[in-house]
Design an enzyme around this catalytic site. Structure first.
Site, PDB file in Angstrom:
ATOM      1  N   LYS A  45      -3.925  -1.407   2.378  1.00  0.00           N
ATOM      2  CA  LYS A  45      -3.361  -0.530   1.346  1.00  0.00           C
ATOM      3  C   LYS A  45      -3.674  -1.028  -0.058  1.00  0.00           C
ATOM      4  O   LYS A  45      -4.003  -0.262  -0.951  1.00  0.00           O
ATOM      5  CB  LYS A  45      -1.833  -0.544   1.569  1.00  0.00           C
ATOM      6  CG  LYS A  45      -1.030   0.580   1.031  1.00  0.00           C
ATOM      7  CD  LYS A  45       0.372   0.601   1.640  1.00  0.00           C
ATOM      8  CE  LYS A  45       1.226  -0.608   1.301  1.00  0.00           C
ATOM      9  NZ  LYS A  45       2.643  -0.443   1.683  1.00  0.00           N
ATOM     10  N   LYS A  46      -3.546  -2.350  -0.266  1.00  0.00           N
ATOM     11  CA  LYS A  46      -3.644  -2.895  -1.635  1.00  0.00           C
ATOM     12  C   LYS A  46      -4.773  -3.908  -1.806  1.00  0.00           C
ATOM     13  O   LYS A  46      -4.896  -4.538  -2.849  1.00  0.00           O
ATOM     14  CB  LYS A  46      -2.315  -3.544  -2.030  1.00  0.00           C
ATOM     15  CG  LYS A  46      -1.170  -2.534  -2.104  1.00  0.00           C
ATOM     16  CD  LYS A  46       0.125  -3.106  -2.595  1.00  0.00           C
ATOM     17  CE  LYS A  46       1.231  -2.067  -2.579  1.00  0.00           C
ATOM     18  NZ  LYS A  46       2.564  -2.634  -2.765  1.00  0.00           N
TER      19      LYS A  46
END
Ligand code: C2G
Length: 131
Positions: A45-46
Protein backbone atom coordinates in the site's frame (compact mmCIF):
# COMPACT_ATOMS: atom_id res chain seq x y z
CA UNK A 1 -29.55 -4.76 19.68
CA UNK A 2 -26.07 -3.27 20.14
CA UNK A 3 -24.32 -2.12 17.00
CA UNK A 4 -21.08 -3.65 15.81
CA UNK A 5 -18.59 -1.11 14.45
CA UNK A 6 -15.56 -1.93 12.32
CA UNK A 7 -12.60 0.19 11.27
CA UNK A 8 -9.29 -0.44 9.50
CA UNK A 9 -5.82 1.03 9.64
CA UNK A 10 -2.10 0.46 10.05
CA UNK A 11 -1.76 2.34 13.36
CA UNK A 12 2.03 2.58 13.01
CA UNK A 13 3.84 4.68 15.67
CA UNK A 14 0.57 4.90 17.57
CA UNK A 15 -0.43 8.53 18.21
CA UNK A 16 -3.27 10.77 19.43
CA UNK A 17 -4.99 10.82 16.00
CA UNK A 18 -5.33 7.04 16.27
CA UNK A 19 -6.77 7.23 19.80
CA UNK A 20 -9.25 9.90 18.70
CA UNK A 21 -10.61 7.98 15.73
CA UNK A 22 -10.88 4.69 17.63
CA UNK A 23 -12.69 6.47 20.48
CA UNK A 24 -15.11 8.04 17.99
CA UNK A 25 -15.67 4.69 16.27
CA UNK A 26 -16.38 3.07 19.65
CA UNK A 27 -18.94 5.76 20.47
CA UNK A 28 -21.07 4.68 17.47
CA UNK A 29 -21.92 1.28 18.92
CA UNK A 30 -21.28 -1.37 21.56
CA UNK A 31 -18.62 -3.52 19.97
CA UNK A 32 -15.55 -2.15 18.19
CA UNK A 33 -13.59 -4.39 15.82
CA UNK A 34 -10.29 -3.11 14.37
CA UNK A 35 -8.64 -4.55 11.25
CA UNK A 36 -4.91 -3.87 11.37
CA UNK A 37 -2.94 -3.87 8.12
CA UNK A 38 -0.36 -6.66 7.98
CA UNK A 39 3.27 -5.68 7.43
CA UNK A 40 3.02 -7.05 3.88
CA UNK A 41 -0.21 -5.18 3.12
CA UNK A 42 1.40 -1.94 4.29
CA UNK A 43 4.38 -2.63 2.04
CA UNK A 44 2.10 -3.06 -0.97
CA UNK A 45 0.00 0.00 0.00
CA UNK A 46 2.69 2.51 1.03
CA UNK A 47 5.87 1.01 -0.40
CA UNK A 48 7.52 0.64 3.00
CA UNK A 49 7.26 -1.61 6.02
CA UNK A 50 5.74 -0.08 9.15
CA UNK A 51 8.26 0.83 11.87
CA UNK A 52 6.31 -1.21 14.40
CA UNK A 53 5.77 -4.85 13.43
CA UNK A 54 2.20 -6.15 13.11
CA UNK A 55 2.23 -8.16 16.35
CA UNK A 56 3.21 -5.02 18.31
CA UNK A 57 0.62 -2.87 16.51
CA UNK A 58 -2.02 -5.48 17.32
CA UNK A 59 -0.96 -5.54 20.99
CA UNK A 60 -1.08 -1.74 21.29
CA UNK A 61 -4.55 -1.38 19.75
CA UNK A 62 -5.89 -4.38 21.68
CA UNK A 63 -4.82 -2.77 24.95
CA UNK A 64 -7.31 0.12 24.55
CA UNK A 65 -10.30 -0.26 26.85
CA UNK A 66 -12.82 0.69 24.14
CA UNK A 67 -11.49 -1.81 21.55
CA UNK A 68 -13.21 -5.20 21.74
CA UNK A 69 -11.67 -7.22 18.96
CA UNK A 70 -8.64 -6.96 16.69
CA UNK A 71 -7.62 -8.91 13.58
CA UNK A 72 -4.94 -8.62 10.90
CA UNK A 73 -6.12 -7.30 7.52
CA UNK A 74 -4.19 -9.16 4.83
CA UNK A 75 -5.87 -7.79 1.71
CA UNK A 76 -7.69 -4.58 0.78
CA UNK A 77 -9.75 -6.59 -1.72
CA UNK A 78 -11.20 -8.75 1.06
CA UNK A 79 -12.96 -5.83 2.77
CA UNK A 80 -16.47 -7.06 1.97
CA UNK A 81 -15.59 -10.52 3.34
CA UNK A 82 -14.29 -8.95 6.58
CA UNK A 83 -17.46 -6.85 6.94
CA UNK A 84 -19.61 -9.95 6.50
CA UNK A 85 -17.47 -12.21 8.69
CA UNK A 86 -17.49 -9.73 11.59
CA UNK A 87 -21.19 -8.85 10.96
CA UNK A 88 -20.43 -5.12 10.95
CA UNK A 89 -23.38 -2.72 11.20
CA UNK A 90 -21.16 0.32 10.69
CA UNK A 91 -17.87 0.88 8.88
CA UNK A 92 -16.14 4.04 10.13
CA UNK A 93 -12.93 5.57 8.74
CA UNK A 94 -11.02 8.84 8.75
CA UNK A 95 -12.01 11.27 5.99
CA UNK A 96 -8.77 10.72 4.09
CA UNK A 97 -10.79 7.70 2.89
CA UNK A 98 -13.94 9.74 2.13
CA UNK A 99 -16.04 8.10 -0.58
CA UNK A 100 -13.65 5.15 -0.92
CA UNK A 101 -15.86 2.69 0.93
CA UNK A 102 -19.32 3.90 -0.15
CA UNK A 103 -19.83 0.69 -2.15
CA UNK A 104 -20.36 -1.17 1.14
CA UNK A 105 -23.46 0.93 1.87
CA UNK A 106 -25.56 -2.05 0.80
CA UNK A 107 -24.49 -4.12 3.82
CA UNK A 108 -23.62 -1.52 6.50
CA UNK A 109 -23.61 2.20 7.26
CA UNK A 110 -20.43 3.90 6.09
CA UNK A 111 -19.21 6.87 8.13
CA UNK A 112 -16.17 9.12 7.74
CA UNK A 113 -14.77 11.14 10.64
CA UNK A 114 -12.59 14.24 10.25
CA UNK A 115 -8.92 13.44 10.83
CA UNK A 116 -7.16 14.89 13.85
CA UNK A 117 -5.20 17.87 12.44
CA UNK A 118 -1.41 18.21 12.57
CA UNK A 119 -0.42 14.66 13.47
CA UNK A 120 0.51 11.74 11.26
CA UNK A 121 2.91 8.81 11.26
CA UNK A 122 4.66 10.20 8.16
CA UNK A 123 5.16 13.57 9.84
CA UNK A 124 6.50 11.98 13.03
CA UNK A 125 9.05 10.03 10.93
CA UNK A 126 10.10 13.22 9.08
CA UNK A 127 10.50 15.21 12.30
CA UNK A 128 12.50 12.41 13.95
CA UNK A 129 14.78 12.15 10.89
CA UNK A 130 15.60 15.85 11.11
CA UNK A 131 16.34 16.00 14.84
N1 C2G B 1 -6.28 9.12 11.42
C1 C2G B 1 -6.92 10.25 11.93
N2 C2G B 1 -6.19 11.39 12.21
C2 C2G B 1 -4.85 11.41 11.99
C3 C2G B 1 -4.19 10.27 11.50
C4 C2G B 1 -4.94 9.12 11.22
O1 C2G B 1 -8.15 10.29 12.12
N3 C2G B 1 -4.19 12.54 12.26
C5 C2G B 1 -7.08 7.94 11.11
C6 C2G B 1 -7.09 7.57 9.62
O2 C2G B 1 -8.01 8.38 8.92
C7 C2G B 1 -7.50 6.11 9.66
C8 C2G B 1 -6.91 5.63 11.01
O3 C2G B 1 -6.56 6.80 11.74
O4 C2G B 1 -8.91 5.98 9.69
C9 C2G B 1 -5.65 4.80 10.80
O5 C2G B 1 -4.73 5.55 10.05
P1 C2G B 1 -3.55 4.82 9.28
O6 C2G B 1 -2.82 3.95 10.21
O7 C2G B 1 -2.80 5.82 8.49
O8 C2G B 1 -4.38 3.84 8.34
P2 C2G B 1 -4.21 3.59 6.81
O9 C2G B 1 -2.81 3.13 6.56
O10 C2G B 1 -4.80 4.74 6.08
O11 C2G B 1 -5.08 2.26 6.62
O12 C2G B 1 -8.23 -0.46 4.61
C10 C2G B 1 -7.94 0.86 4.89
C11 C2G B 1 -6.55 1.02 5.32
O13 C2G B 1 -6.05 -0.15 5.91
C12 C2G B 1 -6.40 2.23 6.22
Amino acid sequence: MGKRVITFGTFDIFHIGHVNILERCASLGDHLIVGISSDELNMSKKDRYPLYKESDRVKIVQSLSFVDEVFIEHSLEAKRKYLEFYRADILAMGDDWKGKFDMFNDICDVIYFPRTPSVSTTEIIEIAKNL
